[in-house]
Design a protein around this motif. Structure first.
Motif, PDB file in Angstrom:
ATOM      1  N   ARG A  35       0.854  -1.191   0.000  1.00  0.00           N
ATOM      2  CA  ARG A  35       0.000   0.000   0.000  1.00  0.00           C
ATOM      3  C   ARG A  35       0.888   1.238   0.000  1.00  0.00           C
ATOM      4  NH1 ARG A  35      -5.318   0.994   0.806  1.00  0.00           N
ATOM      5  NH2 ARG A  35      -5.658  -1.218   1.189  1.00  0.00           N
ATOM      6  N   PHE A  36       0.661   2.107  -0.974  1.00  0.00           N
ATOM      7  CA  PHE A  36       1.416   3.357  -1.023  1.00  0.00           C
ATOM      8  C   PHE A  36       0.979   4.287   0.104  1.00  0.00           C
ATOM      9  CE2 PHE A  36       1.913   2.189  -5.576  1.00  0.00           C
ATOM     10  CZ  PHE A  36       3.289   2.365  -5.690  1.00  0.00           C
ATOM     11  N   GLU A  37       1.924   5.053   0.601  1.00  0.00           N
ATOM     12  CA  GLU A  37       1.579   6.139   1.518  1.00  0.00           C
ATOM     13  C   GLU A  37       0.990   7.276   0.679  1.00  0.00           C
ATOM     14  OE1 GLU A  37       4.171   7.615   4.969  1.00  0.00           O
ATOM     15  OE2 GLU A  37       4.447   9.151   3.423  1.00  0.00           O
ATOM     16  N   HIS A  38      -0.239   7.638   0.960  1.00  0.00           N
ATOM     17  CA  HIS A  38      -0.903   8.686   0.197  1.00  0.00           C
ATOM     18  C   HIS A  38      -0.261  10.041   0.460  1.00  0.00           C
ATOM     19  CE1 HIS A  38      -3.940  11.049  -1.756  1.00  0.00           C
ATOM     20  NE2 HIS A  38      -4.269  11.659  -0.626  1.00  0.00           N
ATOM     21  N   ALA A 282       1.711   0.282 -10.833  1.00  0.00           N
ATOM     22  CA  ALA A 282       2.535   1.205 -10.037  1.00  0.00           C
ATOM     23  C   ALA A 282       3.284   0.439  -8.946  1.00  0.00           C
ATOM     24  CB  ALA A 282       1.647   2.290  -9.422  1.00  0.00           C
ATOM     25  N   LYS A 283       2.620  -0.501  -8.308  1.00  0.00           N
ATOM     26  CA  LYS A 283       3.264  -1.301  -7.270  1.00  0.00           C
ATOM     27  C   LYS A 283       4.389  -2.150  -7.866  1.00  0.00           C
ATOM     28  CE  LYS A 283      -0.868  -1.523  -4.334  1.00  0.00           C
ATOM     29  NZ  LYS A 283      -1.947  -2.394  -3.786  1.00  0.00           N
ATOM     30  N   ALA A 284       4.169  -2.691  -9.053  1.00  0.00           N
ATOM     31  CA  ALA A 284       5.202  -3.490  -9.714  1.00  0.00           C
ATOM     32  C   ALA A 284       6.438  -2.651 -10.011  1.00  0.00           C
ATOM     33  CB  ALA A 284       4.644  -4.099 -10.998  1.00  0.00           C
ATOM     34  N   ILE A 285       6.224  -1.441 -10.484  1.00  0.00           N
ATOM     35  CA  ILE A 285       7.350  -0.547 -10.770  1.00  0.00           C
ATOM     36  C   ILE A 285       8.089  -0.204  -9.480  1.00  0.00           C
ATOM     37  CG2 ILE A 285       7.946   1.789 -11.565  1.00  0.00           C
ATOM     38  CD1 ILE A 285       5.554   1.394 -13.593  1.00  0.00           C
TER      39      ILE A 285
END
Length: 348
Positions: A35-38, A282-285
């Motif tokens: 999970r990205f930090e927003h 995006a997570k893969a990158i």
């Protein structure tokens, strides 16, 4: 006219993958663990996001690859046409399905220089199975695969599980690594090696890197399960039962990608296998992928029209751009450093 057995097999594969109950792995590809930090203050405009990158020196508008999905089926002709036209319009790379049938049977099924005419400005990747390299003319077959498409690189696909559960599969894989090494030395274009849905381990990635392979597509578990596909094709209850035991076999894509990136950081990586949308991309990158591939999810669009394929990837690209925007990433380099919330997949 009786259909070539190899063509019939590929046609069966298309029919099965296109059904509403597409056979997928019962494992999660792993994106949900990240999970990205927003970033509530990105201090940029959405239009500032630049997804441009390069593949073997060729410019791409976005880090996307239309992954290999068709081979010997007659329908491959118009599927490949739609995909090539869409790749050109979008400025992304395209890989074709296995060329074994077209090269062996003389029935080109659209896998000709026409694809280069339709997609003159984007990387086009030829494709051949690793098992075919063991054949007497395997290296020549690989050269023909490249020459026929005027391809920028050659994908060699590894599918030992699929071959093992397939009644007519190639089960002798002795000497394949040496053949890949010879090919990487002799072929005038880069060699990419990919799995087809079970993943590539760090140990195998190191062997491939040392053999001179230019790029690896980890193609992990979480997307289409070819063991499940072959179970649908099984000619007997016993064959079906054997194949079904392996529907959850393989290394989940996110786990596989991170492990390979850590083990061989010097090699280019493609992430495929259960990439559902631009957030997954995006997570893969962020985990180390240079390109993100998608196949089965776009197959239905490819059966319809070029416009449908463009629309499909346009949605994914919009999602990817928003993921960059909401992490404060203006480009792919910044996305690779985007902050992640703590998880057991978080890279250092």
């Amino acid at each position: 006219m009786k259909k070539n057995p190899l063509s019939q097999r590929k046609d069966d594969h298309l029919d099965i993958v296109l059904t509403a109950s597409t056979p997928t792995h019962t494992v999660d590809p792993g994106w949900s663990a990240l999970r990205f930090e927003h970033c509530a203050l990105p201090e940029m405009a959405l239009n500032d996001v630049n997804l441009a990158t390069k593949l073997f020196g060729h410019a791409l508008r976005a880090p996307l690859l239309i992954s290999s999905m068709t081979g010997g089926a007659d329908r491959a002709r118009f599927i490949n046409q739609h995909l090539a036209e869409a790749a050109q319009a979008l400025g992304i790379a395209m890989g074709v399905g296995s060329q074994r049938v077209s090269l062996r049977s003389g029935q080109d099924q659209g896998l000709t220089g026409e694809l280069r005419r339709l997609a003159p400005d984007v990387p086009l990747l030829a494709n051949l199975g690793a098992a075919q390299l063991r054949e007497t003319d395997g290296l020549d077959l690989a050269r023909r695969a490249v020459d026929t498409l005027q391809a920028n690189a050659l994908i060699i696909h590894l599918n030992p599980l699929q071959e093992a559960v397939q009644p007519e599969g190639d089960r002798d894989w002795r000497g394949v690594l040496k053949r890949i090494e010879t090919l990487a030395t002799q072929l005038p274009v880069p060699v990419i090696v990919k799995e087809v849905g079970a993943g590539i381990s760090p140990r195998v990635a190191r062997l491939l890197c040392d053999a001179g392979v230019a790029m690896i597509d980890v193609a992990g578990a979480g997307g289409t399960s070819w063991a499940a596909v072959e179970a649908e094709r099984a000619g007997s209850a016993a064959e079906r039962e054997v194949a079904l035991a392996f529907t959850d076999w393989g290394i989940p894509t996110a786990q596989c990608l991170l492990a390979v990136h850590r083990a061989v950081p010097e090699i280019g990586l493609i992430a495929s296998g259960g990439v559902a949308n631009g957030v997954d991309a995006a997570k893969a990158i962020r985990l180390g992928a240079d390109l993100v591939g998608q196949a089965a999810n776009v197959l239905s669009a490819a059966m319809t029209s070029t416009e449908a394929v463009v629309e499909h990837f346009d949605i994914l690209l919009r999602q990817l751009c928003i993921a960059c925007f909401c992490t404060g990433s203006r480009n792919l380099a910044q996305l690779r450093r985007a902050r992640l919330l703590p998880s057991n997949l978080t890279p250092p």
